[in-house]
Motif scaffolding. Structure first.
Motif, mmCIF file in Angstrom:
data_model
loop_
_atom_site.group_PDB
_atom_site.id
_atom_site.type_symbol
_atom_site.label_atom_id
_atom_site.label_comp_id
_atom_site.label_asym_id
_atom_site.label_seq_id
_atom_site.Cartn_x
_atom_site.Cartn_y
_atom_site.Cartn_z
ATOM 1 N N ARG A 102 0.986 -1.362 0.293
ATOM 2 C CA ARG A 102 0.452 -0.313 0.350
ATOM 3 C C ARG A 102 1.023 1.384 -0.005
ATOM 4 N NH1 ARG A 102 -5.728 0.854 0.924
ATOM 5 N NH2 ARG A 102 -5.593 -1.109 1.783
ATOM 6 N N VAL A 103 0.570 2.626 -1.242
ATOM 7 C CA VAL A 103 1.245 3.592 -0.741
ATOM 8 C C VAL A 103 0.417 4.416 -0.509
ATOM 9 C CG1 VAL A 103 2.482 4.412 -2.412
ATOM 10 C CG2 VAL A 103 2.312 2.331 -3.113
ATOM 11 N N THR A 147 4.125 9.871 -2.609
ATOM 12 C CA THR A 147 4.841 9.639 -3.416
ATOM 13 C C THR A 147 5.714 11.403 -3.434
ATOM 14 O OG1 THR A 147 4.233 11.165 -5.064
ATOM 15 C CG2 THR A 147 4.250 8.402 -4.466
ATOM 16 N N LYS A 184 -1.309 8.122 -4.266
ATOM 17 C CA LYS A 184 -1.519 6.649 -3.598
ATOM 18 C C LYS A 184 -2.171 5.297 -4.321
ATOM 19 C CE LYS A 184 -6.391 8.558 -2.704
ATOM 20 N NZ LYS A 184 -7.447 8.798 -1.847
ATOM 21 N N TRP A 242 -2.588 1.121 -4.383
ATOM 22 C CA TRP A 242 -2.148 -0.215 -3.956
ATOM 23 C C TRP A 242 -2.070 -2.188 -5.012
ATOM 24 C CZ3 TRP A 242 -5.541 -3.910 -4.592
ATOM 25 C CH2 TRP A 242 -7.150 -3.969 -4.508
ATOM 26 N N PRO A 295 7.752 5.356 -3.951
ATOM 27 C CA PRO A 295 6.768 5.273 -2.449
ATOM 28 C C PRO A 295 7.608 6.219 -1.453
ATOM 29 C CG PRO A 295 5.919 3.879 -4.148
ATOM 30 C CD PRO A 295 7.606 4.313 -4.863
ATOM 31 N N TYR A 349 4.894 4.148 3.049
ATOM 32 C CA TYR A 349 4.510 3.156 2.436
ATOM 33 C C TYR A 349 4.231 1.989 3.306
ATOM 34 C CZ TYR A 349 8.553 0.472 2.724
ATOM 35 O OH TYR A 349 10.189 0.342 2.417
ATOM 36 N N SER A 359 7.655 -1.163 6.714
ATOM 37 C CA SER A 359 7.296 -0.142 6.367
ATOM 38 C C SER A 359 8.135 0.931 6.359
ATOM 39 C CB SER A 359 5.865 0.488 7.233
ATOM 40 O OG SER A 359 6.698 0.712 8.871
#
Length: 803
Positions: free
Chosen positions: A315-316, A319, A385, A387, A416, A419, A435
């Protein structure tokens, strides 16, 4: 409407004209019976036209002038003083003929004449449009062109391979089809997408017509051609031929790897990974302070305690640029394992929050296809964002996860920086295992990560370098030569509008030129291009041979027998000597040899004439179009720059390969082209090997009428401007070359000023100075310096012109 009739009616008459000269069958004319023209048929045709116009030919040029002319014309470089002396002192009547043959056999010949062809086909190594990103593997087509001219492949084969080289064993040659600009920015809007695709195909159609046939076929996109007999359905018959061609890279050969180097790399990489495993800390998603290296666009490792899972979620949340996140590949390994368990070929299914629709380079299936780089990546459709979820066919043990923005290291954006990675045995039960919370921060200015130091950072850097080299050694050789797919149906567009399709059209040739062809609507993609290539090069097609013979004449004499080299249609110029053009075209058609035509032209008396003015002739033919004298002309940008490097003794004469860049590197989404402040030795190759961007000219030599590859350039302009003079006089590059030329002269001539002056003139002008010029040059050297004399010599007209 009445006001338009005077214009419309002549156009309709022209378009219906059946007897236009270039469309007629090509038949070899009889050679005129002219006394005292020697054995070269070219001179017989020239002399007949001179007699008709009341012109007297000039005497032959001096040997020194002729030698310099021939060197620049055939190889684009000056002769050395030794070569000048050898030629002038050679008493053999065959000396000139032997010189022509030796220059045609030189590998430098393909570099010189390959550049001419690259102008014709709008070749550049960037995409154009607003992003204008670099095409890293476009150079393979440039090298193919140079090799083709050096090897003198038959002209018909030269055409066929550019249209269908993938079918004929020369896959790099189809770089011709995609050598033009390409709009990299795509859109989900179907209207915009359809128009972009129509423009791509229009470029291929137009350049194929103009380069090989000298026809503006593209003018029939929206309606029947206003001048030539090209009908709109015929345009779409060509569109059907190219319907399956897409811009992009393709494999052109196996990996060129060394077994010894490959084994050494694999061993070194294994050691680096073992050391990384020992030093690298485990991911700690609960940490609030940096414990691991900052994220890196080229690659990131997430080492975790062994965990069992069937699902993975990346999951982002943010950025580095605020734009849609991009990932080129997610890899998953068992604890201590070497095999990537996340590949689609192993049954792993990928899903996502959303998928960017703007480019075929970025697709969901690229996330686990085993191929790296921006060209095979996934991008979310949500700013900042998105995923990715991977579903494994069964539960597996996981100890390492790797991911990157672009393992090739060309792009730094869309990285990213916030994340999380979660694992689960079911799609709704997730456990965060890694993460960004424990990673060091990245540089907030621009898109460059912070400089990372320490043993772990150096080890990771070395591992990335080894991985990149290993990838290059084991990956198939790729070139920007197009991708070929199953073609969709082709429809004629009313007024050229893709949103107004009419009847379906089959792949076909022009119906009124040579023996036409038409294939079935569902013909295989490759067969379509083969059919067009065979039709263009057919013996009964009069245009390709006339067009190429005229191009060769144009580059030898500065103007073609037809003034419009890429338009021999009704709206183009008429030939000033059609029998000569047709005879040359027959020679090319029957022999196939471009070098044989070069030889004929260079051995003619017309080519060897002095370029001096004669008052009566000048009144009748000021431009010397009928070749009573050789028309002097200014050198183009490339031989000027190449000559400066050669005289300075620093020219790198390596053949082929990746080109050099005259602009500062950057990875901006919209590439910015800032000229290098101080181009170093890595740029001292021939200018044909410059990694030439589209719509951006070199800050010095761009002023000398270099085409920008925004469109085809079959005939360069030849201007004289203050910017040119200022560039050669003031630019650091030109002054550095003058200084190095002076240094070379000191080393070769010694400290005697007179010997230095004589050598300077021999190098720069292939001759010795007159007595008064010698005296003035000596005074310049004594009062100022040899550097000043060299600077003056490279700024004189004699340096810039061939006569």
């Amino acid at each position: 409407m009445d006001m338009l009739l005077p214009w419309i009616l002549p156009c309709l008459a022209l378009a219906a004209e059946p007897g236009h000269w270039s469309f007629q069958p090509l038949q070899r004319p009889a050679i005129p019976a002219i006394e005292q023209v020697g054995t070269n048929p070219v001179d017989a045709f020239i002399q007949a036209k001179l007699k008709e116009k009341g012109l007297r030919p000039n005497p032959p040029a001096s040997r020194a002038v002729l030698l310099r002319r021939l060197y620049f014309d055939l190889i684009g470089l000056p002769p050395s003083p030794q070569e000048v002396a050898q030629f002038i002192q050679d008493p053999s009547p065959m000396a000139y003929e032997k010189l022509v043959d030796s220059l045609l056999a030189s590998p430098r010949h393909g570099e010189r004449w390959g550049r001419h062809w690259l102008d014709v086909v709008r070749f550049a190594e960037s995409n154009g449009y607003e992003m204008n990103q670099h095409r890293p593997n476009a150079w393979h087509y440039r090298d193919w062109v140079i090799r083709s001219f050096n090897n003198d492949i038959p002209y018909g084969q030269f055409i066929k391979e550019q249209l269908a080289g993938d079918q004929l064993g020369s896959p790099a040659a189809t770089g011709f089809l995609v050598a033009g600009s390409w709009d990299q920015v795509k859109s989900p809007d179907p209207v915009l997408t359809a128009n972009q695709r129509a423009d791509e195909l229009h470029d291929m159609i137009s350049v194929t017509g103009s380069a090989f046939l000298g026809l503006t076929v593209g003018c029939a996109r929206c309606h029947h051609h206003k001048f030539d007999p090209v009908k709109q359905p015929e345009y779409y018959g060509w569109k059907a031929v190219f319907e399956g061609v897409r811009h992009g890279e393709s494999a052109i050969g196996p990996a060129a790897s060394s077994t010894e180097r490959l084994q050494a790399l694999q061993q070194e990489l294994a050691k680096a990974e073992e050391e990384l495993a020992r030093l690298e800390p485990l991911a700690n998603p609960k940490a609030n302070a940096p414990e691991r290296l900052a994220v890196d666009p080229k690659g990131n490792r997430e080492r975790i305690p062994p965990a069992r899972a069937r699902f993975l979620l990346f999951r982002v949340n943010a950025t580095n640029t605020g734009t849609e996140p991009c990932l080129d590949e997610i890899e998953v390994f068992a604890p201590g394992g070497k095999e990537n368990l996340a590949l689609a070929t192993k049954g792993v299914k990928a899903s996502s929050s959303s998928n960017y629709q703007g480019s075929p380079l970025h697709k969901l299936e690229h996330i686990n296809d085993g191929q790296f780089g921006n060209g095979r990546s996934w991008i979310s459709a949500e700013a900042g964002k998105g995923w990715i979820s991977l579903e494994f066919p069964k539960e597996i043990d996981i100890g390492l996860i790797t991911w990157a923005r672009d393992r090739e290291g060309r792009y730094l954006d869309r990285l990213p920086v916030d994340y999380s990675i979660s694992l689960g045995l079911a799609p709704d039960h997730w456990n965060i295992v890694a993460s960004s919370s424990d990673r060091a921060p990245i540089n907030k200015k621009g898109m460059t990560p912070v400089k990372q130091e320490g043993a772990l950072a150096q080890l990771e850097k070395r591992k990335q370098e080894l991985s990149k080299e290993l990838l290059l050694l084991t990956s198939p050789l790729r070139a920007y030569a197009g991708n070929f797919e199953n073609p969709p149906p082709t429809w004629r567009f009313h007024r050229g509008d893709p949103m107004q399709p009419k009847e379906q059209v089959s792949p076909a040739s022009l119906r009124w030129l040579a023996k036409p062809f038409e294939l079935v609507a569902n013909a295989p993609e490759g067969a379509r291009r083969i059919a067009l290539a065979n039709w263009i090069t057919a013996q009964d097609n009069p245009l390709p041979w006339r067009v190429m013979a005229n191009r060769l004449w144009h580059y030898h004499f500065g103007a073609g027998l037809v003034d419009t080299p890429s338009d021999l249609g009704v709206n183009g110029a008429r030939p000033i000597n059609q029998p000569l053009l047709d005879w040359l075209a027959c020679e090319l058609r029957d022999s196939g040899s471009i070098k044989a035509l070069h030889r004929l032209i260079c051995l003619s008396a017309a080519y060897q004439r002095a370029g001096t003015m004669e008052e009566n002739n000048s009144r009748l033919d000021a431009g010397a179009r009928y070749l009573w004298r050789f028309p002097p002309r200014r050198l183009e940008a490339e031989p000027i720059r190449d000559t400066l490097l050669a005289l300075a003794g620093v020219l790198d004469q390596r053949l082929g390969g990746v080109g050099f860049d005259l602009f500062e590197p950057n990875t901006n989404y919209v590439k910015v082209y800032n000229p290098l402040a101080d181009p170093g030795p890595e740029t001292y190759r021939r200018m044909v090997y410059q990694s030439k961007p589209r719509m951006q000219l070199d800050s010095i030599f761009g002023a000398f009428d270099c085409p920008d590859a925004g469109q085809t350039a079959p005939r360069r302009t030849s201007s004289t401007t203050p910017v040119q003079a200022l560039s050669l006089w003031n630019s650091p590059f030109a002054n550095r070359m003058a200084e190095r030329l002076a240094q070379r002269i000191r080393e070769e001539a010694g400290p005697d000023p007179r010997k230095q002056v004589l050598l300077a003139f021999s190098l720069a002008y292939s001759r010795l100075p007159e007595a008064d010029v010698e005296a003035a040059s000596l005074a310049l050297v004594e009062h100022f310096s040899l550097d000043s004399l060299c600077r003056a010599l490279i700024n004189a007209n004699e340096f810039l012109f061939i006569e």
